[in-house]
Design an enzyme around this catalytic site. Structure first.
Site, PDB file in Angstrom:
ATOM      1  N   VAL A   1       0.841  -1.196   0.000  1.00 31.00           N
ATOM      2  CA  VAL A   1       0.000   0.000   0.000  1.00 31.00           C
ATOM      3  C   VAL A   1       0.879   1.250   0.000  1.00 31.00           C
ATOM      4  O   VAL A   1       1.891   1.310   0.696  1.00 31.00           O
ATOM      5  CB  VAL A   1      -0.971   0.001   1.206  1.00 31.00           C
ATOM      6  N   THR A   2       0.495   2.219  -0.812  1.00 32.85           N
ATOM      7  CA  THR A   2       1.247   3.463  -0.944  1.00 32.85           C
ATOM      8  C   THR A   2       0.283   4.637  -0.884  1.00 32.85           C
ATOM      9  O   THR A   2      -0.841   4.547  -1.362  1.00 32.85           O
ATOM     10  CB  THR A   2       2.015   3.499  -2.286  1.00 32.85           C
TER      11      THR A   2
ATOM     12  N   PHE B   1       7.410   5.926  -9.590  1.00 31.04           N
ATOM     13  CA  PHE B   1       7.920   6.349  -8.285  1.00 31.04           C
ATOM     14  C   PHE B   1       7.037   7.440  -7.687  1.00 31.04           C
ATOM     15  O   PHE B   1       6.306   8.137  -8.395  1.00 31.04           O
ATOM     16  CB  PHE B   1       9.364   6.853  -8.392  1.00 31.04           C
TER      17      PHE B   1
ATOM     18  N   CYS C   1       4.077   0.711   2.394  1.00 25.57           N
ATOM     19  CA  CYS C   1       4.720  -0.377   1.663  1.00 25.57           C
ATOM     20  C   CYS C   1       4.776  -1.666   2.473  1.00 25.57           C
ATOM     21  O   CYS C   1       5.598  -2.556   2.198  1.00 25.57           O
ATOM     22  CB  CYS C   1       6.127   0.020   1.200  1.00 25.57           C
TER      23      CYS C   1
END
Length: 209
Positions: free
Chosen positions: A70-71, A147, A164
């Protein structure tokens, strides 16, 4: 700021064009409104608050096909999406990730910050704190996603998740590290410059949405 779903749809369309040889390698640079993205390894328990609490903060959730967990994305975070053919690294995804990290590391050096890699976790780190997260998917040798570089991101929002999927580590931003206001456009241009130098491009096709 571009909502996450339209940017995802654009990436998918551009990747099909790149696979078909109808466009060159393309770098998208943008900001998103607050959103949590869940990669293929993401677990629901890595989101530390309930859906209602997220909604009250205006945070969306989107499950996607990149690698990783997860971000968080949000204002003040420079998000780079790479629609690149892996021929740029002779087919090596490992080399591609290395060069992507290197472009952020060189960018930070320009601001007087020494960053490094973590041997156990991808991304760019300042000690035990991550400043840039990475996540990619590859289809027919063409990449998507990329990114998320914390320039002046609201770091409080990272408390909504286990970033993350990594416990015991923190997050930081360029603004926090320098202790001064960062011009987002300058950070954007610096990333592009070092990205081109690192990957050996004369220039990239950069679409501002």
């Amino acid at each position: 700021e571009i909502p996450y779903q339209p940017a995802l749809d654009l990436q998918q369309a551009l990747r099909q064009e790149r696979i078909a040889g109808q466009r060159p390698d393309t770098l998208l640079l943008l900001e998103h409104p607050p959103v949590l993205t869940l990669g293929r390894k993401a677990r629901e328990e890595d989101i530390l608050v309930d859906t209602e609490a997220l909604r009250s903060r205006g945070v969306d959730i989107v499950r996607i096909d990149r690698g990783g967990d997860v971000t968080y994305h949000g204002p003040g975070q420079l998000v780079g999406y790479l629609i690149f053919h892996l021929s740029v690294t002779r087919g090596s995804i490992k080399r591609f990730v290395y060069l992507l990290e290197e472009s952020i590391i060189r960018t930070l050096r320009e601001f007087g910050i020494e960053a490094d890699r973590n041997p156990l976790h991808r991304g760019v780190w300042i000690g035990q704190e991550k400043i840039a997260a990475l996540g990619l998917s590859v289809s027919r040798q063409v990449t998507m996603h990329g990114f998320a570089f914390n320039v002046s991101t609201n770091l409080e929002h990272f408390k909504l998740i286990l970033p993350c999927g990594i416990s015991g580590k923190g997050v930081t931003s360029l603004e926090k590290l320098t202790g001064s206001k960062i011009d987002f456009n300058h950070a954007n241009k610096t990333v592009v410059d070092y990205f081109c130098k690192t990957f050996g491009y004369e220039g990239t096709e950069e679409l501002h949405l």
